[in-house]
Design a protein around this motif. Structure first.
Motif, PDB file in Angstrom:
ATOM      1  N   GLU A   1      10.733   9.293   9.680  1.00 39.45           N
ATOM      2  CA  GLU A   1       9.316   9.480   9.375  1.00 39.45           C
ATOM      3  C   GLU A   1       8.746   8.320   8.575  1.00 39.45           C
ATOM      4  O   GLU A   1       7.555   7.986   8.703  1.00 39.45           O
ATOM      5  CB  GLU A   1       9.126  10.802   8.615  1.00 39.45           C
ATOM      6  N   LEU A   2       9.562   7.678   7.755  1.00 40.86           N
ATOM      7  CA  LEU A   2       9.083   6.572   6.926  1.00 40.86           C
ATOM      8  C   LEU A   2       8.989   5.260   7.690  1.00 40.86           C
ATOM      9  O   LEU A   2       8.074   4.463   7.456  1.00 40.86           O
ATOM     10  CB  LEU A   2      10.017   6.387   5.721  1.00 40.86           C
ATOM     11  N   ALA A   3       9.914   5.017   8.587  1.00 39.03           N
ATOM     12  CA  ALA A   3      10.020   3.715   9.245  1.00 39.03           C
ATOM     13  C   ALA A   3       9.154   3.644  10.486  1.00 39.03           C
ATOM     14  O   ALA A   3       8.885   4.659  11.143  1.00 39.03           O
ATOM     15  CB  ALA A   3      11.473   3.444   9.608  1.00 39.03           C
ATOM     16  N   ASP A   4       8.726   2.435  10.820  1.00 37.85           N
ATOM     17  CA  ASP A   4       8.052   2.214  12.103  1.00 37.85           C
ATOM     18  C   ASP A   4       9.059   2.320  13.242  1.00 37.85           C
ATOM     19  O   ASP A   4       8.742   2.798  14.316  1.00 37.85           O
ATOM     20  CB  ASP A   4       7.380   0.841  12.111  1.00 37.85           C
ATOM     21  N   TRP A   5      10.260   1.827  12.985  1.00 36.62           N
ATOM     22  CA  TRP A   5      11.370   1.986  13.925  1.00 36.62           C
ATOM     23  C   TRP A   5      12.625   2.316  13.134  1.00 36.62           C
ATOM     24  O   TRP A   5      12.871   1.721  12.084  1.00 36.62           O
ATOM     25  CB  TRP A   5      11.636   0.703  14.729  1.00 36.62           C
TER      26      TRP A   5
ATOM     27  N   GLU B   1       9.126   2.489  -0.755  1.00 34.60           N
ATOM     28  CA  GLU B   1       8.142   1.556  -1.310  1.00 34.60           C
ATOM     29  C   GLU B   1       7.485   0.722  -0.208  1.00 34.60           C
ATOM     30  O   GLU B   1       6.253   0.557  -0.184  1.00 34.60           O
ATOM     31  CB  GLU B   1       8.824   0.642  -2.322  1.00 34.60           C
ATOM     32  N   LEU B   2       8.276   0.209   0.708  1.00 33.10           N
ATOM     33  CA  LEU B   2       7.736  -0.616   1.791  1.00 33.10           C
ATOM     34  C   LEU B   2       6.898   0.216   2.755  1.00 33.10           C
ATOM     35  O   LEU B   2       5.888  -0.254   3.282  1.00 33.10           O
ATOM     36  CB  LEU B   2       8.874  -1.314   2.538  1.00 33.10           C
ATOM     37  N   ALA B   3       7.324   1.467   2.971  1.00 35.15           N
ATOM     38  CA  ALA B   3       6.555   2.346   3.865  1.00 35.15           C
ATOM     39  C   ALA B   3       5.175   2.651   3.303  1.00 35.15           C
ATOM     40  O   ALA B   3       4.220   2.899   4.059  1.00 35.15           O
ATOM     41  CB  ALA B   3       7.328   3.643   4.094  1.00 35.15           C
ATOM     42  N   ALA B   4       5.054   2.630   1.976  1.00 35.64           N
ATOM     43  CA  ALA B   4       3.773   2.950   1.325  1.00 35.64           C
ATOM     44  C   ALA B   4       2.870   1.731   1.173  1.00 35.64           C
ATOM     45  O   ALA B   4       1.735   1.865   0.693  1.00 35.64           O
ATOM     46  CB  ALA B   4       4.039   3.562  -0.048  1.00 35.64           C
ATOM     47  N   GLU B   5       3.332   0.551   1.569  1.00 35.88           N
ATOM     48  CA  GLU B   5       2.536  -0.671   1.417  1.00 35.88           C
ATOM     49  C   GLU B   5       1.239  -0.572   2.224  1.00 35.88           C
ATOM     50  O   GLU B   5       1.228  -0.119   3.371  1.00 35.88           O
ATOM     51  CB  GLU B   5       3.326  -1.888   1.893  1.00 35.88           C
TER      52      GLU B   5
ATOM     53  N   LEU C   1       2.609  -4.731   7.445  1.00 35.44           N
ATOM     54  CA  LEU C   1       4.060  -4.888   7.455  1.00 35.44           C
ATOM     55  C   LEU C   1       4.706  -3.837   8.354  1.00 35.44           C
ATOM     56  O   LEU C   1       4.338  -2.664   8.315  1.00 35.44           O
ATOM     57  CB  LEU C   1       4.600  -4.732   6.030  1.00 35.44           C
ATOM     58  N   LYS C   2       5.681  -4.256   9.139  1.00 34.83           N
ATOM     59  CA  LYS C   2       6.420  -3.330   9.983  1.00 34.83           C
ATOM     60  C   LYS C   2       7.818  -3.118   9.399  1.00 34.83           C
ATOM     61  O   LYS C   2       8.509  -4.072   9.038  1.00 34.83           O
ATOM     62  CB  LYS C   2       6.525  -3.868  11.412  1.00 34.83           C
TER      63      LYS C   2
END
Length: 395
Positions: A324-328, A301-305, A309-310
């Motif tokens: 693949e979803l996370a920035d880090w 959900e947060l990755a699709a915002e 947002l990081k």
């Protein structure tokens, strides 16, 4: 250390704090060795109490970070005993202000006090209230300071047990780091039905050393983004690790970075409102397959915002989907062995928030060892008045 220059360390920019974060693997080994030398005496003390009563409450208490240690331990231990022993966590600040909510005359109680200094007024007062209210009252003091008030008070008390961390874990920096993890490790060894083995501890130490040696470049990258808010999320006991992580950022930045925590599921129920384009969210992944599904849902959900947002995700072993979803993404176990224990992983997960808070503090020009030079907050709390308790309950 953590890419702090020698001059920064000399100038007071985190010399104690950096050392105390970095020393954790060594302190864990020393704490474990010391416990092993006294294991029979410690466990005989606990078993003598548990065998004596049909019902025993173990009240895990402390203030601030020490309280969060109790929160983690209550969940880590309760699931093992399945109700045979009642593990409950309460901040000493709550016990002192409302003792009748936690201390009951006819319920045999072991008060486990987590204490870095052992001199916090609420910690001492909670012990006094326990002795005043509970008929069958016992104490376990897990402390970093053999000269603290809590340790001294029980020196000749047959109903009390003192367990000391290694001297180095008596953190001199403002924020608790190695004191927090070492006290939890000792508590787990004391009560767990499946205590940490030497082999398991060596695995944790190896993983921790790897994190400490490799985490700084990722932290440096994260610090390049604008960040005035950070949210830590986790499920089960990892929610309480998130609480400690958020406090580290709040403490070491002197409140300049707003830091909050929530459960992975609870975040949607209002707290998510804190997010803006200068926010970072950190999700601690559970190794319980069922619980992990809920953690991954909030990651997705947060990755699709549609925002700036990081997203940072911390888990045990490499997960391509998470990467693949996370920035880090940070995976704490690169060995062939498997940990798969959220308590064990919590000792590793907390290292990243500790380092991030340290480095953010330095970036802001704050001294991490003393982020509140005005004295508005102190390493050992001051300005607390303790009032006499009459034992009169609300009518």
């Amino acid at each position: 250390m953590f890419q702090l220059t020698e001059q920064e360390l000399k100038d007071g920019y985190g010399g104690y704090t950096a050392k105390e974060i970095n020393q954790q693997p060594k302190v864990w080994l020393e704490a474990f060795t010391n416990f092993e030398e006294n294991r029979k005496r410690y466990q005989d003390f606990i078993q003598s109490i548990l065998k004596k009563y049909t019902q025993v409450k173990v009240l895990l208490a402390g203030a601030g970070t020490s309280a969060f240690a109790g929160d983690v331990m209550s969940l880590a231990l309760q699931r093992q005993y399945q109700g045979a022993v009642q593990f409950e966590a309460a901040a000493t600040t709550d016990i002192v202000s409302n003792p009748e909510n936690y201390l009951f005359k006819e319920v045999p109680t072991i008060l486990v006090s987590f204490a870095r200094s052992g001199n916090s007024p609420e910690s001492v007062a909670a012990v006094e209230l326990g002795g005043q209210i509970v008929d069958d009252f016992y104490q376990v003091v897990i402390t970093c300071n053999k000269d603290g008030e809590l340790a001294k008070r029980i020196e000749n008390d047959a109903n009390s047990l003192s367990i000391l961390t290694p001297d180095d874990a008596h953190d001199q920096g403002f924020a608790m780091t190695s004191s927090y993890t070492s006290m939890m490790l000792l508590c787990y060894e004391l009560f767990s039905l499946t205590p940490v083995s030497k082999q398991q501890l060596e695995l944790l130490v190896k993983c921790a050393e790897n994190i400490l040696g490799t985490v700084t470049p990722a932290v440096e990258e994260i610090l390049e983004i604008p960040m005035d808010r950070i949210v830590y999320l986790g499920s089960g006991l990892l929610q309480h690790v998130a609480h400690e992580a958020s406090l580290k950022m709040l403490e070491l930045t002197g409140g300049q970075v707003a830091a909050v925590y929530e459960s992975s599921l609870g975040f949607r129920h209002g707290p998510k409102s804190i997010l803006n384009d200068q926010s970072a969210a950190v999700v601690f992944l559970s190794e319980n397959p069922y619980t992990r599904e809920y953690d991954l849902d909030i990651v997705k959900e947060l990755a699709a915002e549609d925002s700036q947002l990081k997203l940072i995700v911390i888990g045990e072993r490499y997960d391509k989907t998470v990467e693949e979803l996370a920035d880090w993404s940070l995976f704490v176990n690169h060995t062939e062995s498997v940990i798969q224990n959220d308590f064990y992983n919590s000792l590793l997960y907390i290292i990243f928030p500790q380092v991030l808070a340290l480095k953010k503090s330095v970036q802001l020009g704050i001294t991490p060892d003393n982020p509140s030079p005005s004295g508005s907050v102190n390493r050992v709390v001051q300005g607390v008045t303790i009032y006499d308790y009459s034992g009169e309950e609300e009518k």
